[in-house]
Design a protein around this motif. Structure first.
Motif, mmCIF file in Angstrom:
data_model
loop_
_atom_site.group_PDB
_atom_site.id
_atom_site.type_symbol
_atom_site.label_atom_id
_atom_site.label_comp_id
_atom_site.label_asym_id
_atom_site.label_seq_id
_atom_site.Cartn_x
_atom_site.Cartn_y
_atom_site.Cartn_z
ATOM 1 N N GLN A 1 2.886 -26.094 -8.577
ATOM 2 C CA GLN A 1 2.328 -26.973 -9.034
ATOM 3 C C GLN A 1 0.955 -26.252 -8.285
ATOM 4 O O GLN A 1 0.290 -25.484 -9.415
ATOM 5 C CB GLN A 1 2.030 -28.110 -9.241
ATOM 6 C CG GLN A 1 3.150 -28.913 -9.858
ATOM 7 C CD GLN A 1 2.469 -30.043 -10.354
ATOM 8 O OE1 GLN A 1 1.663 -30.589 -10.562
ATOM 9 N NE2 GLN A 1 3.225 -31.392 -10.662
ATOM 10 N N THR B 1 -7.173 -33.831 -10.110
ATOM 11 C CA THR B 1 -6.517 -33.591 -11.203
ATOM 12 C C THR B 1 -5.725 -32.435 -12.194
ATOM 13 O O THR B 1 -5.036 -32.077 -13.018
ATOM 14 C CB THR B 1 -7.697 -33.709 -12.314
ATOM 15 O OG1 THR B 1 -8.614 -32.717 -11.696
ATOM 16 C CG2 THR B 1 -8.648 -34.682 -11.999
ATOM 17 N N ARG B 2 -5.937 -31.556 -10.996
ATOM 18 C CA ARG B 2 -4.827 -30.308 -11.055
ATOM 19 C C ARG B 2 -3.255 -30.938 -11.014
ATOM 20 O O ARG B 2 -2.003 -29.979 -11.375
ATOM 21 C CB ARG B 2 -5.044 -29.484 -10.035
ATOM 22 C CG ARG B 2 -6.253 -28.141 -9.957
ATOM 23 C CD ARG B 2 -6.251 -27.441 -8.660
ATOM 24 N NE ARG B 2 -6.519 -28.893 -7.840
ATOM 25 C CZ ARG B 2 -6.092 -28.150 -5.644
ATOM 26 N NH1 ARG B 2 -6.001 -26.891 -6.185
ATOM 27 N NH2 ARG B 2 -6.062 -28.999 -4.802
ATOM 28 N N LEU B 3 -3.129 -32.161 -10.409
ATOM 29 C CA LEU B 3 -1.615 -32.251 -10.421
ATOM 30 C C LEU B 3 -1.421 -33.460 -11.629
ATOM 31 O O LEU B 3 -1.564 -34.195 -11.772
ATOM 32 C CB LEU B 3 -1.252 -33.137 -8.502
ATOM 33 C CG LEU B 3 -1.896 -32.230 -7.997
ATOM 34 C CD1 LEU B 3 -1.394 -33.071 -6.403
ATOM 35 C CD2 LEU B 3 -0.830 -30.637 -7.716
ATOM 36 N N THR B 4 0.427 -33.218 -11.845
ATOM 37 C CA THR B 4 0.482 -34.087 -12.980
ATOM 38 C C THR B 4 1.241 -36.058 -12.582
ATOM 39 O O THR B 4 1.593 -35.789 -11.508
ATOM 40 C CB THR B 4 2.182 -33.958 -13.605
ATOM 41 O OG1 THR B 4 2.790 -33.888 -12.417
ATOM 42 C CG2 THR B 4 1.950 -32.395 -13.878
ATOM 43 N N GLY B 5 0.825 -36.519 -13.114
ATOM 44 C CA GLY B 5 0.993 -37.887 -12.854
ATOM 45 C C GLY B 5 2.720 -38.337 -11.737
ATOM 46 O O GLY B 5 2.156 -38.541 -11.125
ATOM 47 N N LEU B 6 2.860 -37.613 -12.841
ATOM 48 C CA LEU B 6 4.046 -37.636 -11.970
ATOM 49 C C LEU B 6 4.112 -37.354 -10.335
ATOM 50 O O LEU B 6 5.127 -38.027 -9.461
ATOM 51 C CB LEU B 6 5.623 -37.163 -12.448
ATOM 52 C CG LEU B 6 6.612 -36.749 -12.294
ATOM 53 C CD1 LEU B 6 7.042 -38.791 -12.247
ATOM 54 C CD2 LEU B 6 8.283 -36.648 -12.969
ATOM 55 N N THR B 7 4.029 -36.040 -10.231
ATOM 56 C CA THR B 7 3.387 -35.599 -8.692
ATOM 57 C C THR B 7 2.459 -36.348 -8.104
ATOM 58 O O THR B 7 3.144 -36.521 -6.841
ATOM 59 C CB THR B 7 3.181 -34.054 -8.783
ATOM 60 O OG1 THR B 7 3.992 -32.876 -9.289
ATOM 61 C CG2 THR B 7 2.794 -32.631 -7.738
ATOM 62 N N ARG B 8 1.602 -36.978 -8.850
ATOM 63 C CA ARG B 8 1.362 -37.930 -7.528
ATOM 64 C C ARG B 8 1.592 -38.681 -7.246
ATOM 65 O O ARG B 8 1.577 -39.523 -5.890
ATOM 66 C CB ARG B 8 -0.045 -38.104 -8.592
ATOM 67 C CG ARG B 8 -1.751 -37.102 -8.725
ATOM 68 C CD ARG B 8 -2.757 -37.258 -8.477
ATOM 69 N NE ARG B 8 -2.892 -38.384 -10.107
ATOM 70 C CZ ARG B 8 -2.587 -37.454 -11.465
ATOM 71 N NH1 ARG B 8 -3.197 -36.291 -11.796
ATOM 72 N NH2 ARG B 8 -3.007 -37.996 -12.642
ATOM 73 N N ARG B 9 2.659 -39.798 -7.977
ATOM 74 C CA ARG B 9 3.266 -40.938 -8.039
ATOM 75 C C ARG B 9 4.588 -40.484 -6.790
ATOM 76 O O ARG B 9 4.347 -40.955 -6.318
ATOM 77 C CB ARG B 9 4.109 -41.126 -9.442
ATOM 78 C CG ARG B 9 3.269 -42.321 -10.018
ATOM 79 C CD ARG B 9 4.464 -42.506 -10.810
ATOM 80 N NE ARG B 9 4.907 -41.815 -12.512
ATOM 81 C CZ ARG B 9 4.367 -41.056 -13.022
ATOM 82 N NH1 ARG B 9 2.894 -41.710 -13.820
ATOM 83 N NH2 ARG B 9 4.908 -40.396 -13.880
ATOM 84 N N GLU C 1 6.892 -30.095 -4.381
ATOM 85 C CA GLU C 1 6.903 -29.272 -6.008
ATOM 86 C C GLU C 1 5.206 -29.914 -6.211
ATOM 87 O O GLU C 1 4.899 -29.345 -7.267
ATOM 88 C CB GLU C 1 7.062 -31.221 -6.808
ATOM 89 C CG GLU C 1 6.542 -31.285 -8.111
ATOM 90 C CD GLU C 1 7.150 -30.756 -9.041
ATOM 91 O OE1 GLU C 1 6.992 -30.919 -9.664
ATOM 92 O OE2 GLU C 1 8.680 -29.932 -8.619
ATOM 93 N N THR C 2 4.279 -30.465 -5.241
ATOM 94 C CA THR C 2 2.925 -30.411 -5.623
ATOM 95 C C THR C 2 2.813 -28.540 -5.015
ATOM 96 O O THR C 2 1.677 -28.053 -5.762
ATOM 97 C CB THR C 2 2.175 -31.259 -4.243
ATOM 98 O OG1 THR C 2 2.681 -32.089 -4.105
ATOM 99 C CG2 THR C 2 0.292 -30.539 -4.686
#
Length: 236
Positions: A164, A34-42, A160-161
């Motif tokens: 973050q 949950t530390r990562l944004t939805g865009l990063t997880r995608r 990117e990860t």
């Protein structure tokens, strides 16, 4: 253990069949962070899908073309700080001694500053310490992310990860200096030869050699840990 950091160390390693088989589990680790944004997880999901379903020989060729043949995309972090100077050797020795003092012996043929090796080590460290060490290298990680993004590489999501997780803005001057370095086509062998025609790296005895960011990074690694996970790829 920081499971996402450990997963990043794996996806940035030379791809093999064992890694492909582990991709569903690795992808699930990223999806749950949950530390990562939805865009990063995608973006990470796309990277994991590529590594899970791609032809292994195509994946290996692409990896070598990106990270082994292109100096500006090298995963050996001190390459971006010291090049092939003697200072790099001193920093390398210091980093290896830091690993060993913490009970961590990299079981790999890669150099100690190879990013997957460092990430494996950091996955065992307290979150604040690991993030501060990543923050010291934020300009390098961001330069790699931008270069990979320009090449439309799915690997950009991994950087990117890391940005973050570090939660730090890269130094603009240091970043600009890295991005000013010319990029060379990894398949232009003559151009590659010209880029690599520098003095051979010498592993000097001075453990304090290197830039302030490197010394700051090493000073944060103190408590002993033990993680017997191998990384790296064998010579083809």
């Amino acid at each position: 253990m920081d499971r996402s950091m450990k997963a990043l160390s794996l996806v940035l390693s030379y791809p093999g069949e064992e890694l492909q088989h582990a991709m569903p589990e690795i992808s699930a680790v990223f999806a749950a962070d949950t530390r990562l944004t939805g865009l990063t997880r995608r973006g990470l999901r796309d990277l994991c899908d590529m590594l899970a379903t791609g032809d292994i020989y195509d994946l290996q060729e692409a990896y070598v073309g990106l990270f082994d043949r292109s100096r500006t995309l090298s995963l050996n972090l001190f390459e971006h700080v010291h090049g092939e100077s003697r200072d790099r050797g001193g920093a390398m020795v210091s980093l290896l001694e830091t690993y060993r003092a913490a009970g961590f012996e990299p079981a790999t043929s890669e150099l100690p500053d190879h990013l997957p090796v460092l990430l494996e080590f950091l996955s065992t460290r307290p979150a604040e310490e690991a993030n501060e060490i990543l923050a010291d290298a934020a300009h390098i990680l961001e330069a790699l992310r931008q270069r990979l993004e320009r090449r439309e590489s799915a690997y950009a999501a991994a950087f990117e990860t890391l940005g973050q997780l570090a939660g730090a803005r890269p130094d603009d001057t240091a970043l600009a200096g890295l991005l000013a370095e010319p990029e060379v086509d990894p398949f232009d062998l003559e151009a590659l030869d010209r880029v690599w025609e520098e003095s051979e790296v010498t592993f000097g005895p001075d453990p304090n050699a290197g830039c302030p960011q490197v010394r700051d990074m090493l000073s944060r690694m103190e408590a002993p840990v033990s993680v017997p996970l191998a990384h790296g790829h064998a010579a083809e």
